[in-house]
Motif scaffolding. Sequence first.
Motif, mmCIF file in Angstrom:
data_model
loop_
_atom_site.group_PDB
_atom_site.id
_atom_site.type_symbol
_atom_site.label_atom_id
_atom_site.label_comp_id
_atom_site.label_asym_id
_atom_site.label_seq_id
_atom_site.Cartn_x
_atom_site.Cartn_y
_atom_site.Cartn_z
ATOM 1 N N LEU A 35 43.528 63.850 4.727
ATOM 2 C CA LEU A 35 44.580 63.588 3.737
ATOM 3 C C LEU A 35 45.399 62.359 4.116
ATOM 4 C CD1 LEU A 35 45.550 67.265 2.994
ATOM 5 C CD2 LEU A 35 44.932 65.566 1.264
ATOM 6 N N LYS A 36 45.709 62.255 5.389
ATOM 7 C CA LYS A 36 46.481 61.113 5.863
ATOM 8 C C LYS A 36 45.700 59.809 5.631
ATOM 9 C CE LYS A 36 48.867 59.602 9.983
ATOM 10 N NZ LYS A 36 49.021 59.794 11.417
ATOM 11 N N ASP A 37 44.425 59.867 5.885
ATOM 12 C CA ASP A 37 43.561 58.695 5.715
ATOM 13 C C ASP A 37 43.425 58.324 4.237
ATOM 14 O OD1 ASP A 37 41.706 56.676 6.232
ATOM 15 O OD2 ASP A 37 40.000 58.056 6.265
ATOM 16 N N ILE A 38 43.190 59.337 3.402
ATOM 17 C CA ILE A 38 42.978 59.074 1.972
ATOM 18 C C ILE A 38 44.203 58.456 1.318
ATOM 19 C CG2 ILE A 38 42.867 60.342 -0.245
ATOM 20 C CD1 ILE A 38 40.163 59.519 1.114
ATOM 21 N N VAL A 89 36.196 56.311 3.298
ATOM 22 C CA VAL A 89 35.507 55.762 2.127
ATOM 23 C C VAL A 89 34.894 54.406 2.484
ATOM 24 C CG1 VAL A 89 35.757 55.018 -0.275
ATOM 25 C CG2 VAL A 89 37.082 56.973 0.569
ATOM 26 N N LYS A 90 35.687 53.595 3.175
ATOM 27 C CA LYS A 90 35.180 52.277 3.579
ATOM 28 C C LYS A 90 33.946 52.422 4.459
ATOM 29 C CE LYS A 90 39.641 49.934 3.573
ATOM 30 N NZ LYS A 90 40.771 49.767 4.501
ATOM 31 N N ASP A 91 33.937 53.430 5.316
ATOM 32 C CA ASP A 91 32.793 53.657 6.206
ATOM 33 C C ASP A 91 31.660 54.424 5.522
ATOM 34 O OD1 ASP A 91 33.969 52.249 8.225
ATOM 35 O OD2 ASP A 91 34.835 54.000 9.220
ATOM 36 N N PHE A 109 33.820 60.499 -5.304
ATOM 37 C CA PHE A 109 34.361 61.824 -5.018
ATOM 38 C C PHE A 109 35.855 61.790 -4.726
ATOM 39 C CE2 PHE A 109 29.972 62.677 -4.864
ATOM 40 C CZ PHE A 109 29.874 63.987 -5.301
ATOM 41 N N ILE A 110 36.385 60.616 -4.515
ATOM 42 C CA ILE A 110 37.826 60.491 -4.325
ATOM 43 C C ILE A 110 38.481 60.106 -5.649
ATOM 44 C CG2 ILE A 110 39.672 59.314 -3.060
ATOM 45 C CD1 ILE A 110 37.780 60.962 -1.262
#
Lengths: 439, 262
Positions: free
Chosen positions: A69-72, A79-81, A88-89
């Motif tokens: 969640l923190k990353d999103i 997502v970048k990786d 899906f996001i």
Amino acid sequence: MYDMDLLERTDTVNELLSRYGVKFGIYKNGAFKEQLFPFDAIPRVIGKEEFAYLEKGLKQRVVALNLFLKDIYSEKKIVKDKVIPEDFIFASSGYMAECDGVAPAKGIYSHISGIDLVQGKDRQWYVLEDNLRVPSGASYPMIARELCRRSSPITFANNKLEDNRNYAQLLRRTMDNVNVGGLTVVLTPGRYNAAYFEHSYLAEKTGARLVSSANLRVENDKLYYVTYDGRLEQVGAVYRRISDEYLDPINFYDGSLIGVPHLYDVFRKGNVALLNAPGNGIADDKGIYYFVPKMVRYYLDEEPILQNAPTYLPFYPEDMQYVLANFDNLVLKDVAEAGGYGVVFGNKMTKEQKAEFIELLQQEPRRFIAQEVIDFLDIDILEEGKLVPRKADLRAFVLMADEPLVWKSGLTRFSRNPDSFIVNSSQGGGFKDTWVLSR
Amino acid sequence: MGKLRFEYWMEIAYSEPVTECHYTFKCLPRDTETQRIEELNIEITPPHEHQQGEDSFGNLMIYDNLYCEHDRFGFWMYGVARTGLAEGEPVGADEFVGRYRYPYGLNRAGDGIRAYFAANAPDAGSPRERAVYLMHRLHRDFRYEKGVTNISTTAEQAWRMGCGVCQDYAHILIALCHLAGIPARYVTGMMAGEGYSHAWVEILADGVWYGLDPTNDCPAGEHYIKIGIGRDAEDCLINKGMVTGGGVQTQNVVVRVEEAER
């Protein structure tokens, strides 16, 4: 085999539950109906070692989900990786662009997580669903335990189990950990909410104030509780039992009468903690569920301890092929639905329904996931004096305070209908206490 | 390059006193690659110290809660902007364009828009050329008419009615661009000579956001002052508010944009 003294007191406990107002409200065909949440006295018993395994796995899973969640809502590295496809996001209704770049206190998004597990006939536990928005249910085994102890003290003298009445302390510790200075309140939509009993019970047990939006106001980018004589006391943490869209009519759904105008602006400035943080729907989306084991590897560089039910994403062509070839053995779930709705079993469809469904599936492959039907380990319930086996799941509660905490109990829900695989209180089931043995 | 003097004035008169009022304005233009705000003033009545912030789309916000009785609420903003400084806005290093790539809220296409797209899809060209082509088509096949649609009309509903205002043109063009695989977003702003706030679209091509105004079938260049961005109109409403009391409300908005001396 079972503690007969407790079983004989099933009716007494249910009467007490009803006297205490332990109810569960459901909306059916547009009307609100409040019903008792039937209690079955035969507990689900989990051994000490088995629970230690679950505990370890649950902590790992919830830590990873919080990192996700923190990353999103910041860099979106996953997502970048290309660990999770962008679709899906961004195409998920759970993703809230309004939360991008807004950092909750201590980086915690899901303070209270309800992880739904089932046990297969092979004794293997599987995670069926993560609930990271406003998971409810902890109060039911709390009060049931309390009333069982009162009705049948001998049972608890004979069995050595973990006391589950400490949930309130764990919750308080979780709220205090992120409180930015001021009162701690439980924000309820009010009397007609399905989980109102729980709101009032948890507020009472944690020593937090039970409030509705009418008791709160925002001034100068701070949140205040308005006392009976009109004084303002600053609020530092809100355990809100209102879903994101109703939280703040200025920032979200403007028809909400149960929210507090500008509450989200106060949160954005870091002047109040919201438990759980808004935007968590992206992590408990049924489509994202598939990726949780990948998150554990990605963020923690560990192998996941808990398993998902075997899941396929028709979004991937090879999974679509598998789903079409094994349609009758699978359960299909609409990622946008919750509460046991939007779930269909391949083998229960007529030929026409099946053809229609497959057409929809091919048009909108991202909208569905498919899962193997797990052969549940049935557990006994008492029905008209007889023991009968029923499907049941376990909602485990994981709290994220200064460290992850797993409550040594949980809500065991069962389906009253012998043919139903869907165990959800919104569909009118019953519940059991969950015992974790202390030795 | 242009130099524009702008003014945005809004007033709500109430037939009965308001006892409580909550508002957010996302109406402040900001410096970008294409425009520079040289002067900006704000006056709000009843006078009070308001809060300021920035939303997740980068829009500047002015907001507050008023607990004093009043029967008139006024918001006045005026200033000077240099416009047309660049052809478009380069994508920021930490900007996520993913959220502008998928259908959302009011910009969702339905069967009507999908069928129209299928019959009118540009078969060649750069993303920018294809977006411009879609804009020309839309401008030809959709009619400007006030009072038919409202602020919560979806792209699909507007398309089926065949007419609407700038907001509807923008939502439909965003839906068409999404179908063509081109990221597109909603823009609010002001335009020289307009009597009201305006809305258009930015499309992403080769790492640059370009403004396209489907209502006027032209690029949004030096006659435009950009205010807010979002996925759809609701993300960047110029003003949003709620009041307790107030009786009957009468709202007036005046937007004035004119060439300043160079």
